[in-house]
Write a protein that holds these residues in place. Structure first.
Motif, mmCIF file in Angstrom:
data_model
loop_
_atom_site.group_PDB
_atom_site.id
_atom_site.type_symbol
_atom_site.label_atom_id
_atom_site.label_comp_id
_atom_site.label_asym_id
_atom_site.label_seq_id
_atom_site.Cartn_x
_atom_site.Cartn_y
_atom_site.Cartn_z
ATOM 1 N N ILE A 91 13.466 31.767 1.386
ATOM 2 C CA ILE A 91 12.330 31.220 0.640
ATOM 3 C C ILE A 91 12.518 31.443 -0.856
ATOM 4 O O ILE A 91 12.278 30.545 -1.666
ATOM 5 C CB ILE A 91 11.003 31.857 1.128
ATOM 6 N N THR A 92 12.973 32.628 -1.226
ATOM 7 C CA THR A 92 13.197 32.930 -2.638
ATOM 8 C C THR A 92 14.221 31.983 -3.250
ATOM 9 O O THR A 92 14.010 31.443 -4.345
ATOM 10 C CB THR A 92 13.664 34.389 -2.813
ATOM 11 N N ILE A 124 7.856 36.236 -5.952
ATOM 12 C CA ILE A 124 6.410 36.491 -5.834
ATOM 13 C C ILE A 124 5.838 35.724 -4.650
ATOM 14 O O ILE A 124 5.119 36.283 -3.811
ATOM 15 C CB ILE A 124 5.678 36.121 -7.142
ATOM 16 N N VAL A 125 6.185 34.452 -4.542
ATOM 17 C CA VAL A 125 5.695 33.633 -3.426
ATOM 18 C C VAL A 125 6.228 34.171 -2.098
ATOM 19 O O VAL A 125 5.499 34.260 -1.105
ATOM 20 C CB VAL A 125 6.088 32.153 -3.624
ATOM 21 N N ALA A 126 7.484 34.565 -2.067
ATOM 22 C CA ALA A 126 8.075 35.078 -0.825
ATOM 23 C C ALA A 126 7.413 36.376 -0.391
ATOM 24 O O ALA A 126 7.156 36.579 0.797
ATOM 25 C CB ALA A 126 9.579 35.285 -1.020
ATOM 26 N N SER A 157 3.884 39.384 3.367
ATOM 27 C CA SER A 157 2.773 40.281 3.700
ATOM 28 C C SER A 157 1.855 39.635 4.732
ATOM 29 O O SER A 157 1.320 40.312 5.598
ATOM 30 C CB SER A 157 2.001 40.687 2.450
ATOM 31 N N ASP A 158 1.685 38.316 4.674
ATOM 32 C CA ASP A 158 0.880 37.618 5.676
ATOM 33 C C ASP A 158 1.520 37.700 7.045
ATOM 34 O O ASP A 158 0.849 37.977 8.033
ATOM 35 C CB ASP A 158 0.691 36.148 5.293
ATOM 36 N N THR A 159 2.837 37.479 7.129
ATOM 37 C CA THR A 159 3.505 37.510 8.432
ATOM 38 C C THR A 159 3.576 38.929 8.982
ATOM 39 O O THR A 159 3.512 39.119 10.182
ATOM 40 C CB THR A 159 4.928 36.915 8.352
ATOM 41 N N ILE A 182 13.591 32.479 -10.038
ATOM 42 C CA ILE A 182 13.755 33.618 -9.124
ATOM 43 C C ILE A 182 12.501 34.480 -9.115
ATOM 44 O O ILE A 182 12.047 34.926 -8.062
ATOM 45 C CB ILE A 182 15.002 34.444 -9.507
ATOM 46 N N ILE A 183 11.915 34.711 -10.282
ATOM 47 C CA ILE A 183 10.696 35.520 -10.347
ATOM 48 C C ILE A 183 9.566 34.841 -9.582
ATOM 49 O O ILE A 183 8.895 35.463 -8.755
ATOM 50 C CB ILE A 183 10.300 35.786 -11.817
#
Length: 155
Positions: free
Chosen positions: A11-12, A47-49, A54-56, A42-43
């Motif tokens: 994802i990153t 952050i999105v990844a 944390s949700d998964t 990348i930053i």
């Protein structure tokens, strides 16, 4: 040390590449350095990844309710490894503890297996009253010891 989650890395990377092209198109007149655009990508991607990770993790933890099973009438020669193999045929095993006598160090013929809750019921139905190394196993859900209870075995 935590192992890398391949999903988070993928994802990153995808978000980093997408961000690079978006920033390149949006700010092409500003003539920004490609390395700077990649760093921003990348930053944003990490952050999105991390947010998706944390949700998964919360979903996985809620799905991994465990149950501790009491396993009695075990052969004295049985060790944690063979008991784990036996119970893994029924589902996910998290831990195996076979109790030993404090004075002699010999196994006491019973123990506890911590399993995924859904698999524990299957293990009880399949393994209770079954023969294992010439012994008839007793498998049931373990009773929880009340907090603060002290073992009053004779010294």
């Amino acid at each position: 040390m935590k192992s890398f989650d391949h999903k988070v890395i993928l994802i990153t990377l995808v978000i980093a590449v997408m961000s690079f092209f978006i920033v390149d198109l949006a700010l092409s007149s500003a003539q920004l350095d490609a390395a700077l655009m990649l760093a921003v990508g990348i930053i944003v991607g990490s952050i999105v990844a991390q947010l998706s990770k944390s949700d998964t993790q919360q979903e996985k933890q809620s799905n991994l309710a465990t149950t501790t099973l009491y396993v009695g009438n075990l052969p004295y020669r049985a060790n944690e490894h063979v008991v784990r193999e036996l119970f893994e045929e029924q589902g996910k095993v998290f831990s195996v503890r076979l109790l030993k006598d404090k004075n002699t160090g010999k196994r006491r013929g019973f123990g506890f297996v911590e399993m995924a809750k859904g698999d524990a019921d299957k293990a009880i139905s399949q393994l209770n009253e079954s023969e294992f190394q010439q012994r008839t196993l007793k498998v049931r859900e373990a009773k929880q010891k009340p907090e603060g209870e002290v073992n009053h075995s004779p010294a």
